[in-house]
Motif scaffolding. Structure first.
Motif, short mmCIF file in Angstrom:
data_model
loop_
_atom_site.label_atom_id
_atom_site.label_comp_id
_atom_site.label_asym_id
_atom_site.label_seq_id
_atom_site.Cartn_x
_atom_site.Cartn_y
_atom_site.Cartn_z
N GLN A 302 36.03 51.91 36.31
CA GLN A 302 34.78 51.16 36.33
C GLN A 302 34.83 49.87 35.48
O GLN A 302 34.39 48.82 35.94
CB GLN A 302 33.62 52.05 35.88
N PRO A 303 35.35 49.92 34.24
CA PRO A 303 35.41 48.67 33.47
C PRO A 303 36.30 47.61 34.13
O PRO A 303 35.96 46.42 34.10
CB PRO A 303 35.99 49.12 32.12
N MET A 304 37.41 48.04 34.73
CA MET A 304 38.29 47.08 35.40
C MET A 304 37.62 46.49 36.64
O MET A 304 37.77 45.30 36.93
CB MET A 304 39.62 47.75 35.78
N ILE A 305 36.86 47.31 37.36
CA ILE A 305 36.13 46.81 38.52
C ILE A 305 35.09 45.77 38.08
O ILE A 305 34.92 44.72 38.72
CB ILE A 305 35.45 47.97 39.26
N GLY A 306 34.40 46.06 36.95
CA GLY A 306 33.44 45.10 36.41
C GLY A 306 34.08 43.76 36.08
O GLY A 306 33.54 42.69 36.39
N LEU A 307 35.26 43.81 35.46
CA LEU A 307 35.99 42.57 35.14
C LEU A 307 36.41 41.85 36.41
O LEU A 307 36.28 40.62 36.51
CB LEU A 307 37.22 42.90 34.30
N GLN A 308 36.95 42.59 37.37
CA GLN A 308 37.40 41.98 38.62
C GLN A 308 36.26 41.25 39.32
O GLN A 308 36.44 40.14 39.83
CB GLN A 308 37.95 43.05 39.55
N GLU A 309 35.10 41.87 39.35
CA GLU A 309 33.96 41.26 40.05
C GLU A 309 33.52 39.97 39.36
O GLU A 309 33.25 38.97 40.01
CB GLU A 309 32.81 42.26 40.13
N LYS A 310 33.45 40.03 38.04
CA LYS A 310 33.02 38.85 37.28
C LYS A 310 34.02 37.71 37.43
O LYS A 310 33.65 36.56 37.72
CB LYS A 310 32.88 39.22 35.79
N ILE A 311 35.30 38.01 37.28
CA ILE A 311 36.34 36.98 37.38
C ILE A 311 36.45 36.50 38.83
O ILE A 311 36.64 35.30 39.08
CB ILE A 311 37.68 37.53 36.87
N GLY A 312 36.32 37.42 39.79
CA GLY A 312 36.39 37.04 41.20
C GLY A 312 35.30 36.06 41.59
O GLY A 312 35.54 35.12 42.36
N GLU A 313 34.09 36.26 41.08
CA GLU A 313 32.99 35.34 41.36
C GLU A 313 33.31 33.94 40.83
O GLU A 313 33.09 32.93 41.52
CB GLU A 313 31.70 35.85 40.72
N GLU A 314 33.81 33.89 39.60
CA GLU A 314 34.16 32.60 39.01
C GLU A 314 35.28 31.92 39.79
O GLU A 314 35.27 30.70 40.00
CB GLU A 314 34.59 32.78 37.55
N TRP A 315 36.25 32.73 40.23
CA TRP A 315 37.38 32.15 40.96
C TRP A 315 36.93 31.53 42.29
O TRP A 315 37.36 30.44 42.65
CB TRP A 315 38.45 33.22 41.22
N LYS A 316 36.06 32.23 43.01
CA LYS A 316 35.61 31.72 44.30
C LYS A 316 34.83 30.41 44.14
O LYS A 316 34.90 29.52 44.99
CB LYS A 316 34.74 32.77 45.00
N LYS A 317 34.07 30.29 43.05
CA LYS A 317 33.36 29.03 42.78
C LYS A 317 34.34 27.89 42.55
O LYS A 317 34.17 26.79 43.07
CB LYS A 317 32.47 29.18 41.55
N LYS A 318 35.36 28.15 41.75
CA LYS A 318 36.30 27.10 41.38
C LYS A 318 37.28 26.79 42.50
O LYS A 318 37.73 25.66 42.66
CB LYS A 318 37.08 27.51 40.13
N GLU A 319 37.65 27.82 43.29
CA GLU A 319 38.67 27.64 44.32
C GLU A 319 38.23 26.62 45.36
O GLU A 319 39.04 25.88 45.90
CB GLU A 319 38.98 28.98 44.99
N LYS A 320 36.93 26.57 45.65
CA LYS A 320 36.43 25.63 46.65
C LYS A 320 36.62 24.18 46.21
O LYS A 320 36.83 23.29 47.02
CB LYS A 320 34.94 25.90 46.91
#
Length: 414
Positions: A302-320
């Protein structure tokens, strides 16, 4: 960063118990308890890495949500990454204790370990390549820090005159241009793109020498150089994707045996490498946000999933928009550099008091980030190096055990 107290007590507990077992298999209940402890320690360490007040899914029997205690490190900052790598190193030590210490080596030749261990070792080899890429990326970040420092020193002069502004603008433009170089060009050192990336107008006297790259060849028994040049076809994103291939949670009886800690450690390895690649400039990170998802029903995940989701959101914003990486310090440098370039383009002498105060605040912020990077990047790079060598040693230890099993099970010709 020293291992936590629970880490030391965990290893001591295993050693004492297994020393009591001479030639017998470890008691099944004891094995289950050790695996349960390992899961708990993995979960606890990653909970400490979650952002302040970040909700995580319930892991307790009561089903209530919990929140994370505030931590001083900003998510994806240099200090946070040092804590992440320390968590990995502690988990890796406990993993070896569960897997190897006092264990009957013949377990490694039986299903499912005869398949899972070679797959885990293969992921480790791919992680070594990523460590090389991360080390090279940290050198690039050091270069950006030096360019930012040139601008800080120029704009700290009083009064601010056109010559100071020109010098700062030249350094900041080179910095921002370097940050927008495509991921395909980052680690491919030879060529015009690399020359653009590492150079600043030498005629202006602001030249910055690029970091030295070692090219010594691999010798038998020694890992290759940390800072080697990658071919154009190498992809950090594909490397992560390959590491997550065939990474499936154990089912049935396998979920209570040694297959579980192997799966947990492989998952931790992939998550850590994925996070490093997202934050530090690496070659070809396209589509990184869509790779590797942990099963939600696993409490320790669960903690790793929480980190993945938070970092994934930031990555998708920046990747564009195109990004140099999610490292917190990089984000601040990029933002402040853009503001100071705008100031330099509209510069008029003399500078008004209000504008001077505004620029002074931004220069101070940039200077503080440069100092933080100067202090933190060296230890972070050393920690990546330690991670590299730890993985090499651990892989060798497991291979030694597997070799012993092979010799035991090989029939002797008569």
């Amino acid at each position: 960063m020293p291992p936590t107290d629970s880490h030391g007590s965990f290893l001591t507990r295993i050693s004492i118990r297994r020393n009591q077992v001479v030639s017998m298999d470890v008691n099944h209940e004891q094995e289950l308890e050790e695996i349960e402890l390992f899961q708990k320690h993995v979960s606890d360490r990653f909970i400490q890495l979650l952002p302040p007040q970040s909700p995580i899914l319930p892991t307790a029997a009561d089903g209530e949500e919990t929140t994370v205690v505030d931590t001083p490190e900003t998510l994806l900052s240099i200090d946070w990454f040092r804590k992440l790598l320390d968590a990995y190193l502690c988990c890796e030590s406990e993993f070896k204790a569960v897997l190897i210490i006092g264990r009957d080596a013949t377990h490694f030749s039986k299903p499912p370990l005869d398949r899972l261990l070679p797959e885990h070792l293969d992921r480790t080899v791919k992680a070594l390549d990523i460590c090389n890429a991360i080390t090279h990326g940290i050198e690039l970040i050091r270069h950006w820090q030096r360019l930012a420092q040139i601008a800080v020193e120029a704009l700290q002069q009083r009064p601010i005159v056109e010559g100071h502004v020109r010098r700062a603008k030249r350094a900041l433009n080179t910095l921002l241009t370097s940050m927008t170089v495509g991921d395909k060009e980052i680690n491919h050192h030879p060529g015009k793109s690399a020359e653009r990336m590492w150079s600043i107008s030498r005629r202006g006297g602001g030249g910055v020498v690029p970091p030295t790259v070692n090219h010594y060849r691999t010798t038998i028994g020694k890992p290759r150089s940390f800072s080697y040049c990658f071919s154009k076809s190498w992809s950090a994103s594909k490397q992560i994707q390959a590491m997550s291939t065939n990474l499936v949670a154990p089912r049935g009886g396998e979920s209570t045996g040694l297959a579980l800690p192997v799966y947990i450690m492989s998952s931790v390895l992939v998550v850590v490498m994925w996070t490093l690649v997202a934050a530090v400039p690496c070659q070809d990170r396209a589509g990184l946000g869509s790779h590797f998802q942990l099963p939600r029903h696993l409490g320790w995940a669960q903690p790793m999933i929480g980190l993945q989701e938070k970092i994934g959101e930031e990555w998708k914003k920046k990747e564009k928009k195109g990004t140099a990486g999610l490292l917190a310090e990089i984000q601040v440098i990029e933002k402040v550099a853009q503001n100071l370039v705008e100031f330099s383009e509209g510069f008029e002498f003399p500078v008004g008091a209000e504008k001077a105060d505004e620029v002074g605040a931004q220069v101070m912020e940039l200077g503080e980030i440069c100092l933080r990077m100067e202090v933190g990047l060296g230890p972070l790079q050393l920690q990546v190096r330690e991670l590299f060598h730890r993985m090499v040693r651990s892989r060798a230890e497991v291979l030694d055990v597997m070799d012993q099993v092979g010799k035991i099970t090989t029939p002797v010709p008569y």
